[in-house]
Design a protein around this motif. Structure first.
Motif, short mmCIF file in Angstrom:
data_model
loop_
_atom_site.label_atom_id
_atom_site.label_comp_id
_atom_site.label_asym_id
_atom_site.label_seq_id
_atom_site.Cartn_x
_atom_site.Cartn_y
_atom_site.Cartn_z
N LYS A 85 14.97 66.06 82.19
CA LYS A 85 14.13 65.27 81.32
C LYS A 85 14.44 65.62 79.88
N ASP A 86 14.62 64.61 79.06
CA ASP A 86 14.86 64.80 77.63
C ASP A 86 13.50 64.97 76.94
N PRO A 87 13.33 65.99 76.12
CA PRO A 87 12.04 66.19 75.45
C PRO A 87 11.67 65.05 74.51
N LEU A 88 12.63 64.23 74.14
CA LEU A 88 12.35 63.11 73.22
C LEU A 88 12.04 61.81 73.96
N ASP A 89 12.04 61.83 75.29
CA ASP A 89 11.80 60.61 76.06
C ASP A 89 10.46 59.96 75.77
N ASP A 90 9.46 60.76 75.42
CA ASP A 90 8.12 60.23 75.20
C ASP A 90 7.86 59.80 73.76
N LYS A 91 8.86 59.86 72.91
CA LYS A 91 8.70 59.50 71.50
C LYS A 91 8.89 58.00 71.30
N ASN A 92 8.32 57.50 70.20
CA ASN A 92 8.53 56.12 69.80
C ASN A 92 9.88 56.01 69.09
N VAL A 93 10.33 54.77 68.87
CA VAL A 93 11.68 54.55 68.36
C VAL A 93 11.66 53.57 67.19
N MET A 94 12.53 53.85 66.23
CA MET A 94 12.83 52.88 65.18
C MET A 94 14.26 52.41 65.49
N LEU A 95 14.41 51.13 65.77
CA LEU A 95 15.71 50.58 66.16
C LEU A 95 16.24 49.73 65.02
N GLU A 96 17.43 50.07 64.54
CA GLU A 96 18.04 49.35 63.42
C GLU A 96 19.23 48.55 63.94
N ILE A 97 19.21 47.28 63.63
CA ILE A 97 20.32 46.40 64.02
C ILE A 97 20.88 45.78 62.75
N ARG A 98 22.18 45.89 62.57
CA ARG A 98 22.85 45.33 61.39
C ARG A 98 23.96 44.39 61.83
N LEU A 109 13.29 47.46 64.00
CA LEU A 109 12.18 47.27 64.93
C LEU A 109 11.49 48.59 65.17
N GLU A 110 10.17 48.54 65.25
CA GLU A 110 9.39 49.70 65.63
C GLU A 110 8.96 49.49 67.08
N VAL A 111 9.38 50.39 67.95
CA VAL A 111 9.10 50.25 69.39
C VAL A 111 8.18 51.40 69.81
N GLN A 112 7.01 51.03 70.36
CA GLN A 112 6.04 52.03 70.79
C GLN A 112 5.64 51.74 72.24
N GLY A 113 5.39 52.79 72.96
CA GLY A 113 4.93 52.61 74.33
C GLY A 113 5.31 53.76 75.22
N ASP A 114 4.80 53.71 76.43
CA ASP A 114 5.10 54.74 77.40
C ASP A 114 6.36 54.40 78.15
N ARG A 115 7.04 55.40 78.55
CA ARG A 115 8.29 55.27 79.28
C ARG A 115 8.09 54.53 80.51
#
Length: 106
Positions: free
Chosen positions: A39-52, A100-106
């Motif tokens: 298990k990655d300790p960062l799996d439960d974190k939210n994400v900022m996704l940048e698309i260019r 994009l700001e992505v929030q939620g549970d895995r």
């Protein structure tokens, strides 16, 4: 003997069961392999996704727009909250840049 109708029926039933169990075994093996991954300790974190949009002008911005929509729909299918935090619109409904700001549970 195999000439006996009951023996043939039993043999055919056993063949069907073996095929089903082999498929189930493969499915379970894949599931076990996934569970054994660390298990990655960062799996439960939210994400900022940048698309260019890359090099390619209008086509690149259209492609970036397609990626944004695809990622947002995927997030929705996972019951995640996806919000456009920042955008720089391109042409024909695309984006030069989108965050994009992505929030939620895995």
């Amino acid at each position: 003997t195999m000439n006996d109708p009951d023996s043939r029926d039993l043999y055919l039933m056993a063949q069907e069961e073996v095929a089903e169990l082999e498929q189930e075994s493969e499915r379970l093996e894949k599931a076990i392999k996934l569970e054994l991954l660390p298990k990655d300790p960062l799996d439960d974190k939210n994400v900022m996704l940048e698309i260019r949009a890359g090099t390619g002008g209008d086509e690149a911005s259209i492609w970036a727009g397609d990626l944004v929509r695809m990622d947002m729909k995927f997030g929705e299918s996972q019951s995640w909250t996806c919000k456009l935090a920042n955008t720089s619109e391109g042409t024909y409904g695309g984006y030069k840049e989108a965050i994009l700001e992505v929030q939620g549970d895995r």
